[in-house]
Design an enzyme around this catalytic site. Structure first.
Site, mmCIF file in Angstrom:
data_model
loop_
_atom_site.group_PDB
_atom_site.id
_atom_site.type_symbol
_atom_site.label_atom_id
_atom_site.label_comp_id
_atom_site.label_asym_id
_atom_site.label_seq_id
_atom_site.Cartn_x
_atom_site.Cartn_y
_atom_site.Cartn_z
ATOM 1 N N THR A 49 3.936 2.892 5.732
ATOM 2 C CA THR A 49 2.972 2.349 5.984
ATOM 3 C C THR A 49 1.953 3.293 6.829
ATOM 4 O OG1 THR A 49 1.210 0.582 6.702
ATOM 5 C CG2 THR A 49 3.593 0.653 7.711
ATOM 6 N N ILE A 50 0.778 3.610 6.432
ATOM 7 C CA ILE A 50 -0.060 4.652 7.378
ATOM 8 C C ILE A 50 -0.390 3.729 8.608
ATOM 9 C CG2 ILE A 50 -0.941 5.735 5.200
ATOM 10 C CD1 ILE A 50 -3.764 4.636 5.867
ATOM 11 N N ASP A 51 -0.659 2.580 8.591
ATOM 12 C CA ASP A 51 -1.036 1.874 9.902
ATOM 13 C C ASP A 51 0.026 1.886 11.021
ATOM 14 O OD1 ASP A 51 -3.012 0.879 8.691
ATOM 15 O OD2 ASP A 51 -2.274 -0.852 8.063
ATOM 16 N N ARG A 85 -6.411 -2.857 10.147
ATOM 17 C CA ARG A 85 -6.667 -4.286 10.246
ATOM 18 C C ARG A 85 -6.425 -5.108 11.344
ATOM 19 N NH1 ARG A 85 -4.842 -5.602 5.560
ATOM 20 N NH2 ARG A 85 -2.945 -6.744 6.405
ATOM 21 N N ARG A 132 13.290 10.285 -2.919
ATOM 22 C CA ARG A 132 14.198 11.511 -3.368
ATOM 23 C C ARG A 132 15.237 11.576 -2.594
ATOM 24 N NH1 ARG A 132 14.522 16.622 -0.861
ATOM 25 N NH2 ARG A 132 14.885 18.409 -2.216
ATOM 26 N N ALA A 133 15.459 11.131 -1.165
ATOM 27 C CA ALA A 133 16.493 11.205 -0.346
ATOM 28 C C ALA A 133 17.474 10.116 -0.806
ATOM 29 C CB ALA A 133 16.201 11.076 1.056
ATOM 30 N N ASP A 189 2.511 0.202 11.942
ATOM 31 C CA ASP A 189 2.567 -1.063 12.645
ATOM 32 C C ASP A 189 3.738 -1.989 12.410
ATOM 33 O OD1 ASP A 189 2.000 -1.382 10.014
ATOM 34 O OD2 ASP A 189 0.456 -3.166 10.306
ATOM 35 N N LYS A 240 -25.740 15.952 23.293
ATOM 36 C CA LYS A 240 -26.905 15.528 22.272
ATOM 37 C C LYS A 240 -25.956 14.795 21.059
ATOM 38 C CE LYS A 240 -30.161 16.626 24.755
ATOM 39 N NZ LYS A 240 -31.145 15.707 25.747
ATOM 40 N N ARG A 298 1.159 -5.458 -5.934
ATOM 41 C CA ARG A 298 0.964 -6.742 -5.073
ATOM 42 C C ARG A 298 1.737 -7.790 -6.079
ATOM 43 N NH1 ARG A 298 -0.237 -4.919 0.141
ATOM 44 N NH2 ARG A 298 -2.073 -3.709 -0.135
ATOM 45 N N ASP A 350 4.803 -4.502 6.367
ATOM 46 C CA ASP A 350 5.274 -5.699 6.377
ATOM 47 C C ASP A 350 5.585 -6.818 5.282
ATOM 48 O OD1 ASP A 350 2.640 -5.883 6.385
ATOM 49 O OD2 ASP A 350 2.190 -7.597 7.606
ATOM 50 N N GLY A 391 0.931 -1.126 -0.070
ATOM 51 C CA GLY A 391 -0.067 0.065 -0.064
ATOM 52 C C GLY A 391 0.925 1.189 0.002
#
Length: 319
Positions: free
Chosen positions: A125-127, A171, A21-22, A129, A214, A72, A103, A11
């Site tokens: 990864t944005i997760d 996930r 770039r680096a 993890d 409320k 993938r 991972d 992802g």
């Protein structure tokens, strides 16, 4: 060492482009040639490889996604696929590889490392993890995207006096839900790492109503259940009507935050330093704002741990 390669896999996440770039510019600064491999391990097997120059990575630091594209690749999980990839690397004279991803991407880098081909892993990864690092590339940007959505939805929740459920990515890891929920003042946060009973959720909603509140915000990580499933169960058990917003892939896109641009730059430069030192088979990370590296073979053998003190605090503040 004269030639290195770089690829992104799995992802996409904001911050991958600053890291690419680096890697490219740091390597060229050090006198190396750099080759970009498009479409991850799929592109590696197919030989989708081209030399990158300083100008190749110009004007990408502010762009989300990855200029090298990602895909993938089930074939690379096989011995035959891995051998094809190594054959392509040797064909282009590439002596080491920087892999940016999560991972699954690290699994591929580990396979190559075990076959004697040096790789450096950069956690993208944005997760958030990946064990061994406080932050992964893209997490900070995704967090700001989710918080912005929560703030906007709270305006509507307040105007209509309703309970809104916001489903976020995660996930197996609840970092996005926990951090955004705490920052956005959510009344309830549901994460895979903690069990939350429906009785507690309902009790918290009633407690808010009793003091005149409320509207409410519930943030749920997709690994717990879907937002729609949660809405149905809440209605069934308490009669509470809710509205559901599924943020989905909007969390992955967008211009990387200043934090992710700097982090990607630091990770990319450090990865090249490690290769120049002859230290392949490593993964980079950041701990207490210091760059670290560790054996990539050990990364996925460790568990990612969420900060449960933050989770406890979120419950204490949502009274």
């Amino acid at each position: 060492m004269k030639k290195i390669g770089v690829l992104t896999s799995g992802g996409d996440s904001p911050g991958m482009n600053p890291a690419i770039r680096a890697v490219v510019r740091k390597a060229i600064f050090e006198g190396l040639e750099v080759y970009g491999i498009s479409q991850g391990y799929k592109g590696l097997i197919e030989g989708n490889i081209q030399k990158l120059e300083v100008g190749s990575v110009g004007d990408i630091i502010q762009r989300g996604g990855t200029m090298l594209q990602s895909a993938r690749c089930e074939e690379f999980k096989t011995e035959e696929g891995q051998d094809k990839g190594i054959e392509q690397l040797k064909k282009h004279g590439i002596e080491a590889l920087v892999v940016i991803g999560g991972d699954g991407s690290y699994q591929g880098a580990i396979k190559l490392t075990k076959k004697g081909f040096p790789c450096i892993g950069i956690p993208g990864t944005i997760d958030n993890d990946i064990p061994g690092t406080d932050y992964t590339l893209g997490f900070n940007t995704a967090l700001h995207t989710v918080i912005d959505a929560i703030d906007r939805i709270r305006d509507t929740a307040s105007s209509h006096e309703r309970t809104f459920i916001i489903e976020v990515m995660g996930r197996d890891a609840g970092d996005i839900a926990l951090w955004s929920g705490l920052a956005g003042g959510a009344e309830t946060i549901l994460i895979p790492e903690a069990d939350e009973s429906f009785d507690d959720i309902i009790a918290r909603l009633h407690q808010g109503n009793e003091r005149g509140k409320k509207h409410s915000i519930i943030v749920v990580a997709e690994g717990v259940m879907s937002g729609n499933e949660l809405a149905e169960k809440l209605k069934e058990k308490s009669g509470v009507e809710t509205r559901v917003t599924v943020l989905g892939h909007i969390q992955r896109g967008g211009s990387p935050s200043a934090f992710d641009r700097v982090l990607g730059s630091r990770f990319g430069g450090y990865a090249v330093d490690l290769l120049l030192q002859g230290r392949g088979g490593r993964a980079v990370g950041i701990q207490k704002n210091e760059l670290v590296d560790y054996d990539i073979l050990e990364v996925l053998g460790k568990e990612h741990h969420i900060d449960m003190n933050m989770y406890k605090l979120s419950k204490e503040l949502s009274i």
